[in-house]
Design a protein around this motif. Structure first.
Motif, PDB file in Angstrom:
ATOM      1  N   MET A  85       0.837  -1.296  -0.001  1.00 52.72           N
ATOM      2  CA  MET A  85       0.110   0.049   0.052  1.00 52.72           C
ATOM      3  C   MET A  85       1.001   1.247  -0.054  1.00 52.72           C
ATOM      4  SD  MET A  85      -3.004   1.272  -0.114  1.00 52.72           S
ATOM      5  CE  MET A  85      -3.903   2.578   0.362  1.00 52.72           C
ATOM      6  N   CYS A 119       1.421   6.944  -6.722  1.00 49.95           N
ATOM      7  CA  CYS A 119       0.517   7.895  -7.183  1.00 49.95           C
ATOM      8  C   CYS A 119       0.702   9.083  -6.867  1.00 49.95           C
ATOM      9  CB  CYS A 119      -1.109   7.451  -6.563  1.00 49.95           C
ATOM     10  SG  CYS A 119      -1.770   6.102  -6.989  1.00 49.95           S
ATOM     11  N   LEU A 167      -9.122  -2.037   0.836  1.00 46.78           N
ATOM     12  CA  LEU A 167      -8.726  -1.240   2.098  1.00 46.78           C
ATOM     13  C   LEU A 167      -9.408  -1.646   3.338  1.00 46.78           C
ATOM     14  CD1 LEU A 167      -8.880   2.308   0.615  1.00 46.78           C
ATOM     15  CD2 LEU A 167      -6.928   1.034   0.745  1.00 46.78           C
ATOM     16  N   VAL A 174       0.561   4.229  -2.711  1.00 46.40           N
ATOM     17  CA  VAL A 174       0.445   5.528  -2.624  1.00 46.40           C
ATOM     18  C   VAL A 174       1.527   6.589  -2.856  1.00 46.40           C
ATOM     19  CG1 VAL A 174      -0.103   7.519  -0.596  1.00 46.40           C
ATOM     20  CG2 VAL A 174      -1.278   5.168  -0.634  1.00 46.40           C
ATOM     21  N   LYS A 214     -13.054   5.086  -2.649  1.00 47.56           N
ATOM     22  CA  LYS A 214     -12.791   3.701  -2.426  1.00 47.56           C
ATOM     23  C   LYS A 214     -13.359   2.904  -1.344  1.00 47.56           C
ATOM     24  CE  LYS A 214      -9.200   0.071  -3.041  1.00 47.56           C
ATOM     25  NZ  LYS A 214     -10.277  -0.932  -3.644  1.00 47.56           N
ATOM     26  N   ILE A 244      -9.228   7.698  -2.049  1.00 51.34           N
ATOM     27  CA  ILE A 244      -9.421   6.470  -0.930  1.00 51.34           C
ATOM     28  C   ILE A 244     -10.587   6.625  -0.310  1.00 51.34           C
ATOM     29  CG2 ILE A 244      -8.212   6.005   1.312  1.00 51.34           C
ATOM     30  CD1 ILE A 244      -5.616   6.520   0.284  1.00 51.34           C
ATOM     31  N   THR A 263      -6.135  -3.080  -4.209  1.00 55.42           N
ATOM     32  CA  THR A 263      -6.069  -3.289  -2.684  1.00 55.42           C
ATOM     33  C   THR A 263      -7.545  -3.248  -2.111  1.00 55.42           C
ATOM     34  OG1 THR A 263      -5.913  -0.730  -2.259  1.00 55.42           O
ATOM     35  CG2 THR A 263      -3.833  -1.941  -2.793  1.00 55.42           C
ATOM     36  N   CYS A 301      -4.189   6.503 -11.033  1.00 58.53           N
ATOM     37  CA  CYS A 301      -4.306   6.408  -9.664  1.00 58.53           C
ATOM     38  C   CYS A 301      -5.469   5.375  -9.416  1.00 58.53           C
ATOM     39  CB  CYS A 301      -4.596   7.683  -8.955  1.00 58.53           C
ATOM     40  SG  CYS A 301      -3.159   8.877  -8.991  1.00 58.53           S
ATOM     41  N   LEU A 306      -4.885   1.844  -7.222  1.00 61.30           N
ATOM     42  CA  LEU A 306      -5.677   1.607  -5.891  1.00 61.30           C
ATOM     43  C   LEU A 306      -6.349   0.631  -6.096  1.00 61.30           C
ATOM     44  CD1 LEU A 306      -6.052   5.317  -4.777  1.00 61.30           C
ATOM     45  CD2 LEU A 306      -4.627   3.821  -3.624  1.00 61.30           C
ATOM     46  N   ILE A 336      -5.197  12.103  -3.747  1.00 60.79           N
ATOM     47  CA  ILE A 336      -5.201  10.867  -3.203  1.00 60.79           C
ATOM     48  C   ILE A 336      -6.067  10.466  -2.089  1.00 60.79           C
ATOM     49  CG2 ILE A 336      -3.587   8.826  -2.252  1.00 60.79           C
ATOM     50  CD1 ILE A 336      -1.646   9.979  -3.730  1.00 60.79           C
TER      51      ILE A 336
END
Length: 146
Positions: free
Chosen positions: A1, A8, A103, A5, A31, A28, A101, A94, A98, A24
């Motif tokens: 992770m 990105c 989260l 990040v 997401k 997130i 993953t 980006c 992402l 970002i």
């Protein structure tokens, strides 16, 4: 992770004029909303994604919608008029990084470490202390009460 990040962040700094941390964090935020709403079981489909042959504009519409819905769900984290400022190609880059993953199944410390890496050095104190951006605090407080 952490490497995602950082990658990105570097891409945004190289291709955009907007604040990498803010952008970002918006992604997130979108997401996390998608994972909570759309990934209820293993057969669920994520909306936070960019297909290999998908037009960047199509992905923008879907991600922007997720961000707007997240702002309504977790009111107070962002100002009502805030938008994702990334260009289509930076957004697609980006999101594609992402999207790999999950989260909500990640260690919370991993997200904290990622945010700490991105915090502007001017915001850090001389003993490693740093200011936590208000929208990060708001999300943590709202997420804990949800």
């Amino acid at each position: 992770m952490l490497s995602i990040v950082k990658d990105c962040e570097n891409y945004i700094k190289a291709h955009e004029g907007s604040d990498a941390f803010d952008e970002i964090f918006k992604l997130i935020f979108a997401k996390l909303f998608d994972e909570r709403r759309n990934l209820k079981n293993d057969s669920s489909s994520a909306q936070f994604r960019v297909g290999a042959l998908e037009a960047a504009e199509t992905a923008r519409t879907r991600i922007t919608t997720l961000f707007k819905q997240a702002k309504v769900r977790w009111e107070g984290v962002f100002n009502p008029g805030e938008e994702i400022l990334l260009g289509d190609h930076s957004l697609a880059y980006c999101v594609s990084a992402l999207q790999r993953t999950y989260l909500l199944k990640s260690d919370v410390d991993v997200l904290g470490a990622a945010f700490e890496i991105m915090v502007n050095p001017a915001m850090k104190g001389d003993k490693g202390q740093y200011f936590t951006p208000r929208h990060v605090v708001n999300l943590c407080v709202l997420r804990g009460s949800a």
